[in-house]
Design an enzyme around this catalytic site. Structure first.
Site, PDB file in Angstrom:
ATOM      1  N   VAL A 135       0.835  -1.202   0.000  1.00  0.00           N
ATOM      2  CA  VAL A 135       0.000   0.000   0.000  1.00  0.00           C
ATOM      3  C   VAL A 135       0.870   1.252   0.000  1.00  0.00           C
ATOM      4  O   VAL A 135       0.545   2.273  -0.614  1.00  0.00           O
ATOM      5  CB  VAL A 135      -0.950  -0.027   1.217  1.00  0.00           C
ATOM      6  CG1 VAL A 135      -1.714   1.269   1.325  1.00  0.00           C
ATOM      7  CG2 VAL A 135      -1.906  -1.186   1.092  1.00  0.00           C
ATOM      8  N   ASP A 159      -3.037  32.206 -38.358  1.00  0.00           N
ATOM      9  CA  ASP A 159      -3.636  32.986 -39.450  1.00  0.00           C
ATOM     10  C   ASP A 159      -3.436  34.451 -39.125  1.00  0.00           C
ATOM     11  O   ASP A 159      -3.164  34.806 -37.984  1.00  0.00           O
ATOM     12  CB  ASP A 159      -5.165  32.790 -39.449  1.00  0.00           C
ATOM     13  CG  ASP A 159      -5.567  31.414 -39.856  1.00  0.00           C
ATOM     14  OD1 ASP A 159      -4.849  30.829 -40.651  1.00  0.00           O
ATOM     15  OD2 ASP A 159      -6.618  30.946 -39.373  1.00  0.00           O
ATOM     16  N   ASP A 172      -9.644  28.114 -39.557  1.00  0.00           N
ATOM     17  CA  ASP A 172     -11.074  28.380 -39.422  1.00  0.00           C
ATOM     18  C   ASP A 172     -11.909  27.752 -40.533  1.00  0.00           C
ATOM     19  O   ASP A 172     -13.063  27.469 -40.361  1.00  0.00           O
ATOM     20  CB  ASP A 172     -11.341  29.894 -39.354  1.00  0.00           C
ATOM     21  CG  ASP A 172     -10.606  30.653 -40.459  1.00  0.00           C
ATOM     22  OD1 ASP A 172     -10.116  30.000 -41.390  1.00  0.00           O
ATOM     23  OD2 ASP A 172     -10.522  31.891 -40.384  1.00  0.00           O
ATOM     24  N   ASN A 205       5.089   8.540  -0.352  1.00  0.00           N
ATOM     25  CA  ASN A 205       5.071   7.081  -0.330  1.00  0.00           C
ATOM     26  C   ASN A 205       6.471   6.515  -0.108  1.00  0.00           C
ATOM     27  O   ASN A 205       6.648   5.548   0.645  1.00  0.00           O
ATOM     28  CB  ASN A 205       4.500   6.543  -1.634  1.00  0.00           C
ATOM     29  CG  ASN A 205       3.023   6.837  -1.747  1.00  0.00           C
ATOM     30  OD1 ASN A 205       2.529   7.742  -1.082  1.00  0.00           O
ATOM     31  ND2 ASN A 205       2.326   6.090  -2.554  1.00  0.00           N
ATOM     32  N   GLU A 209       7.456   6.498   3.464  1.00  0.00           N
ATOM     33  CA  GLU A 209       6.838   5.400   4.217  1.00  0.00           C
ATOM     34  C   GLU A 209       7.612   4.094   3.982  1.00  0.00           C
ATOM     35  O   GLU A 209       7.844   3.320   4.921  1.00  0.00           O
ATOM     36  CB  GLU A 209       5.379   5.222   3.780  1.00  0.00           C
ATOM     37  CG  GLU A 209       4.499   6.387   4.208  1.00  0.00           C
ATOM     38  CD  GLU A 209       3.224   6.499   3.376  1.00  0.00           C
ATOM     39  OE1 GLU A 209       2.781   5.481   2.815  1.00  0.00           O
ATOM     40  OE2 GLU A 209       2.675   7.615   3.284  1.00  0.00           O
ATOM     41  N   ASP A 226      -3.389  12.349   1.935  1.00  0.00           N
ATOM     42  CA  ASP A 226      -2.478  12.791   0.857  1.00  0.00           C
ATOM     43  C   ASP A 226      -3.206  13.447  -0.313  1.00  0.00           C
ATOM     44  O   ASP A 226      -2.772  14.472  -0.832  1.00  0.00           O
ATOM     45  CB  ASP A 226      -1.677  11.597   0.301  1.00  0.00           C
ATOM     46  CG  ASP A 226      -0.410  11.372   1.094  1.00  0.00           C
ATOM     47  OD1 ASP A 226      -0.188  12.158   2.041  1.00  0.00           O
ATOM     48  OD2 ASP A 226       0.340  10.440   0.771  1.00  0.00           O
TER      49      ASP A 226
HETATM   50  P1  ATP Z   1      -5.912  34.222 -43.205  1.00  0.00           P
HETATM   51  O1  ATP Z   1      -5.418  32.962 -43.874  1.00  0.00           O
HETATM   52  O2  ATP Z   1      -4.876  34.964 -42.487  1.00  0.00           O
HETATM   53  O3  ATP Z   1      -7.188  34.056 -42.466  1.00  0.00           O
HETATM   54  P2  ATP Z   1      -7.321  35.384 -45.370  1.00  0.00           P
HETATM   55  O4  ATP Z   1      -8.612  35.406 -44.662  1.00  0.00           O
HETATM   56  O5  ATP Z   1      -6.935  36.596 -46.128  1.00  0.00           O
HETATM   57  O6  ATP Z   1      -6.127  35.175 -44.445  1.00  0.00           O
HETATM   58  P3  ATP Z   1      -8.408  33.694 -47.333  1.00  0.00           P
HETATM   59  O7  ATP Z   1      -9.741  33.747 -46.693  1.00  0.00           O
HETATM   60  O8  ATP Z   1      -7.906  32.424 -47.895  1.00  0.00           O
HETATM   61  O9  ATP Z   1      -7.295  34.156 -46.349  1.00  0.00           O
HETATM   62  O10 ATP Z   1      -8.410  34.815 -48.459  1.00  0.00           O
HETATM   63  C1  ATP Z   1      -7.393  34.909 -49.394  1.00  0.00           C
HETATM   64  C2  ATP Z   1      -7.631  36.074 -50.307  1.00  0.00           C
HETATM   65  O11 ATP Z   1      -8.848  35.889 -51.011  1.00  0.00           O
HETATM   66  C3  ATP Z   1      -7.779  37.405 -49.601  1.00  0.00           C
HETATM   67  O12 ATP Z   1      -6.561  38.019 -49.411  1.00  0.00           O
HETATM   68  C4  ATP Z   1      -8.647  38.182 -50.560  1.00  0.00           C
HETATM   69  O13 ATP Z   1      -7.856  38.788 -51.552  1.00  0.00           O
HETATM   70  C5  ATP Z   1      -9.509  37.128 -51.183  1.00  0.00           C
HETATM   71  N1  ATP Z   1     -10.816  37.050 -50.519  1.00  0.00           N
HETATM   72  C6  ATP Z   1     -11.081  36.872 -49.232  1.00  0.00           C
HETATM   73  N2  ATP Z   1     -12.394  36.831 -48.995  1.00  0.00           N
HETATM   74  C7  ATP Z   1     -12.988  36.977 -50.172  1.00  0.00           C
HETATM   75  C8  ATP Z   1     -14.350  37.014 -50.617  1.00  0.00           C
HETATM   76  N3  ATP Z   1     -15.368  36.868 -49.770  1.00  0.00           N
HETATM   77  N4  ATP Z   1     -14.590  37.183 -51.907  1.00  0.00           N
HETATM   78  C9  ATP Z   1     -13.589  37.318 -52.798  1.00  0.00           C
HETATM   79  N5  ATP Z   1     -12.300  37.292 -52.462  1.00  0.00           N
HETATM   80  C10 ATP Z   1     -11.990  37.130 -51.167  1.00  0.00           C
END
Ligand code: ATP
Length: 873
Positions: free
Chosen positions: A261, A308, A608, A674, A677, A706
């Site tokens: 123990v 990002d 994301d 322990n 002991e 303990d």
């Molecule tokens: P991170 O990777 O840091 O989140 P981010 O959001 O810029 O960066 P993406 O979402 O891949 O990365 O976007 C890349 C590129 O695409 C942007 O820099 C922009 O030029 C273009 N972009 C982003 N959102 C749109 C949209 N809704 N419509 C058209 N082009 C877009």
């Protein structure tokens, strides 16, 4: 504002509430991951408990009935304590799980609203897009390039295309709860919710907080098993040598069992589980939700954070600050999502209607997005993606919302790979394509440019002017989007035709300021030896400008494209120099993680989007965004940032380091107790005297007193230099060489001191001497806890009162020990007797060094360290 013709404008809130009462919430029942009886059973299923029950039976057979009952009582008490703690830990985790409540986008009262998934009812008109988990079973009324991953239902990992209207298969126009949208966008009516859905029938839940054992728990389990074997061996040795030398068998069996123990650290698994659960709560207070307990442990060892840019380092509150149209730069005033601001050319206000290319560009930005802005009770409500919101807000600064229409008939959606999107809309003259995206993506598709006089063929000097304007905008940290249009013959033109031969309208410079707390967090991570790698889809100049403003040194951005052509060895080399990647796609993230891991880095990676899932899974700590992250990314992540903020990652790492150091403290502490002991028992065997502790004493020490003390060690505040040390290696042993040294020194002292106390009181009878040994050992163990609070910082720096629960635990145990010695019912159970005051004085003398000596040593070391520092400076 007219959104793409929905079949209806959805339910009214009143109707929805009525339906909610009829159909109940949209949740899956009965999926609690651990049942209470499982936890209870677990308490009594360990080898140790079996050993103890065996001990109780042996004691009973040997006629030691009080011992037998006392052992059984302690086993039950210990089981109950363990159950309460684990049940509370489980409830804490459940409560944390509900923090990740998911939302669904629905039409209610004629407008888009984000509601809790559990409030979705049959008949709701729901909108889903890439990255969403489908909130209920839905019959599609509109589908734009919609593809869905139905692996949770079918096991089929290939995404399924979904269509609306006259689909051949019913399943092709139905979306199922729990499946994930990987591409496109769709709208449809909810057919079933909760347990009535297909998913509800199968009732396999994804997205719960996992609680599989962490590597530390596994390692400790292994240690426990090894110690168990050692205990068994020692036990056997004692009995066999005893029998051979002709000792009393009853005494021998009891001694052997006591040893067993004493060797096994019974409290350890429970204390680790509870501490990790408490750690998860502490992390949530810092806005980070650990979805796996393992994350807490791994975070403490993180050596690289790959992050990002947009929304993590920056605010993700985007505002169009300038446009460049028809060769003219137009500044836009106002910040945030209130559509209040004016347009200026060289400081003078202009009416946007008078500049055709500006008017067209604003309209294109508006039409080619799904974001919404609505005024409710005088405040502006923004729904949608921030980049798109920025464009919508800019358009509404120019034109009232009644003038704006989005008559969408087709869409080629955005993806991080394409970095652009386009839509087809109806206009009085026919059909029009509106496109927006990264200038690198849009410009090559443009052959003409909109000027005051109309569309003209684009010259190479115009192209280079656009390029230099783009670079100038990006150098100021702006995200830059290009806008383009063209007319087409119908709604069903293919993508390559729709997105070719476009008319360039202009550039929009969108400002997204860095979060104010980020530079401090970056500096803190750096001090803690953690590298930061920025991986963004944005342009290199934008990335570099933001990088500079948050304290990432002046490094040359590496382009995502360049990565494709690189071998792993080249990338490894590059990673040593460059820490800023621009224009990347999610696949690049995966390569970077793998490469860093090959260099033995422990990588925390944020993500994301739906395509970030593989990189999040591969990273040692996958981090999803609580606010803007897709359901898919949250599903695979180990940690979810409730505020999407980079600073929270650093706070979580600090918390992870604190948790791990505390676990290390109490593991060492429990093993030391322990081992002390064991030294006393074996020493006493060698000397050849009577039994120094009764088994019941050892159980009392290890099971009752303990655990609580060790648990309070888990609540220690972080030491002041916790973020100034380099990250630990994952393979580092929790005990280590220095830990072993500490355990040995303490165990030798406490064991010998107890032996001394025992033998010097033997003349008062065995009962008296055993009570002295029992009490001395308990007090030595309790007071040595102060040394384990920190082996580097003296008490005056950590603060004597900074862990009040630890003081309470020590005080309570000392009081309990007084009761054990003086209170007749406990005297009877524990076979003790009252102690004289001069015995107490001796015990106090013996205990003092375990408190005082470590403090003196820490003080001397600190002084020496200071002198070294002075010499060095
Ligand atoms: P991170 O990777 O840091 O989140 P981010 O959001 O810029 O960066 P993406 O979402 O891949 O990365 O976007 C890349 C590129 O695409 C942007 O820099 C922009 O030029 C273009 N972009 C982003 N959102 C749109 C949209 N809704 N419509 C058209 N082009 C877009």
């Amino acid at each position: 504002m007219n959104e793409a013709a929905p079949p209806s404008l959805g339910l009214t809130t009143r109707e929805a509430n009525t339906r909610l009462k009829v159909h109940g919430p949209n949740t899956l029942k009965g999926l609690r991951s651990v049942k209470w009886h499982e936890i209870l059973l677990r308490q009594f299923a360990s080898t140790l408990i079996l050993i103890l029950l065996f001990a109780a039976i042996v004691a009973g057979i040997l006629g030691e009935f009080v011992d037998a009952i006392a052992i059984a009582a302690i086993v039950i008490l210990n089981g109950a304590l363990g159950f309460v703690q684990e049940w509370r830990a489980e409830n804490t985790l459940q409560a944390l799980r509900s923090l990740l409540a998911e939302t669904a986008l629905v039409f209610r009262d004629g407008r888009e609203q984000k509601i809790d998934v559990k409030d979705v009812v049959p008949g709701d008109l729901v909108i889903v897009e890439a990255g969403d988990r489908v909130p209920a079973d839905i019959v599609l009324s509109q589908a734009l390039a919609l593809r869905v991953d139905e692996a949770v239902l079918t096991g089929e990992s290939e995404p399924v295309a979904k269509v609306s209207g006259q689909a051949d298969e019913d399943q092709d126009k139905e979306l199922f709860m729990g499946t994930s949208v990987v591409h496109g966008r769709g709208t449809g009516l909810v057919r079933a919710t909760g347990m009535q859905t297909e998913f509800g029938r199968i009732a396999a839940l994804t997205g719960s907080v996992h609680s599989e054992p962490t590597s530390l728990q596994r390692k400790l389990g292994e240690l426990g098993r090894q110690l168990g074997l050692l205990a068994f061996g020692l036990c056997l040795l004692v009995v066999v040598t005893g029998v051979l030398t002709g000792k009393d068998l009853a005494v021998l069996v009891l001694t052997g069992l006591s040893l067993a123990v004493a060797v096994v650290p019974e409290g350890l698994p429970a204390v680790v589980t509870v501490t990790l659960a408490l750690g998860a709560t502490a992390m949530t207070k810092r806005r980070a939700l650990a979805r796996r307990l393992q994350a807490i442990e791994t975070l403490g060892a993180a050596s690289v954070i790959c992050t990002d840019k947009t929304g993590t380092l920056t605010e993700n509150k985007m505002t169009v600050s300038a446009l460049w149209c028809g060769g003219t730069r137009v500044d836009v005033t106002g910040v945030g999502y209130d559509p209040i601001g004016v347009f200026e050319v060289e400081g003078a206000e202009v009416d946007p209607r008078t500049l055709p290319s500006l008017r067209e560009a604003l309209n294109c930005g508006f039409v080619c997005s799904h974001a919404h802005l609505e005024e409710q009770n005088g405040a502006w409500q923004a729904i949608g993606e921030p980049t798109e919101l920025a464009l919508v807000v800019a358009a509404l600064k120019a034109f009232p919302s009644q003038e704006m229409a989005r008559n969408l008939v087709g869409e080629f959606p955005f993806s991080s790979e394409r970095k652009m999107m386009s839509v087809i809309v109806t206009v009085p003259e026919g059909f029009k394509v509106c496109a927006k995206g990264a200038p690198e993506a849009i410009l090559p598709l443009c052959t003409r440019m909109m000027m005051g006089s109309g569309a003209v063929a684009m010259t190479s000097s115009q192209r280079s002017e656009i390029q230099s304007t783009y670079e100038a905008f990006a150098d100021n940290g702006n995200r830059v989007l290009a806008l383009a249009i063209k007319t087409v013959s119908g709604a069903d033109v293919p993508q390559d035709e729709a997105e070719a031969d476009l008319i360039f309208l202009g550039l929009a410079a969108i400002i997204d300021p860095p979060r104010t707390e980020v530079p401090k967090a970056v500096a803190s991570a750096r001090r803690a030896g953690i590298d930061i790698v920025m991986i963004t889809g944005d342009a290199p100049r934008t990335a570099a400008a933001i990088g500079n403003s948050i304290g990432l040194e002046d490094v040359k951005p590496i382009m995502g494209e360049a990565l494709d052509a690189m071998s792993s060895a080249e990338l490894t080399d590059l990673l040593k120099q460059g820490r800023l990647f621009a224009r990347t796609t999610p696949e690049h993230k995966l390569r970077i993680v793998e490469c860093l891991q090959d260099q033995d880095a422990i990588v925390a990676m944020t993500g994301d989007g739906v395509n970030d899932a593989p990189a999040l899974r591969k990273a040692d700590i996958g981090i999803a965004m609580g606010i803007r992250g897709t359901d898919v990314s949250k599903d695979v992540a180990d940690l979810v940032l409730l505020d999407d903020n980079f600073a929270t990652i650093v706070a979580a790492i600090e918390e992870g380091r604190r948790q791990y150091t505390n676990i290390k403290k109490f593991v060492r502490y429990l093993l030391t107790s322990n081992a002390g002991e064991v030294v006393a028992i074996i020493g006493s065997l060698i000397i050849g005297g009577p039994l120094i502790f009764l088994p019941i004493h050892i159980l009392w020490m290890n099971l009752i007193t303990d655990g609580p003390t060790a648990l309070t060690l888990g609540l220690e505040k972080g030491e002041s230099d916790i973020m100034k040390r380099p990250p630990r290696h994952m393979s580092d042993s929790i005990i280590g060489r220095d830990g072993l040294f500490i355990i040995l020194i303490f165990a030798l002292y406490t064991g010998t001191a107890t032996l001394f106390a025992f033998y010097s009181h033997l003349e008062h009878g065995v009962l008296y001497a055993q009570t002295v040994a029992f009490t001395t050992m308990i007090l030595l163990e309790k007071f040595s806890v102060f040394a384990f609070r920190s082996f580097s910082e003296p008490v005056y720096r950590i603060g004597f009162f900074s862990n009040p629960l630890l003081l309470l635990a020590v005080t309570a145990t000392v009081a309990l020990q007084c009761a054990a010695v003086y209170w007749p019912p406990l005297q009877a159970v524990l076979s003790t007797t009252g102690l004289a005051w001069d015995t107490w004085i001796l015990i106090i003398w013996l205990v003092t060094p375990v408190v005082v000596v470590p403090e003196i040593l820490k003080f001397v070391r600190e002084m020496l360290g200071k002198r070294e520092d002075q010499k060095a400076s």
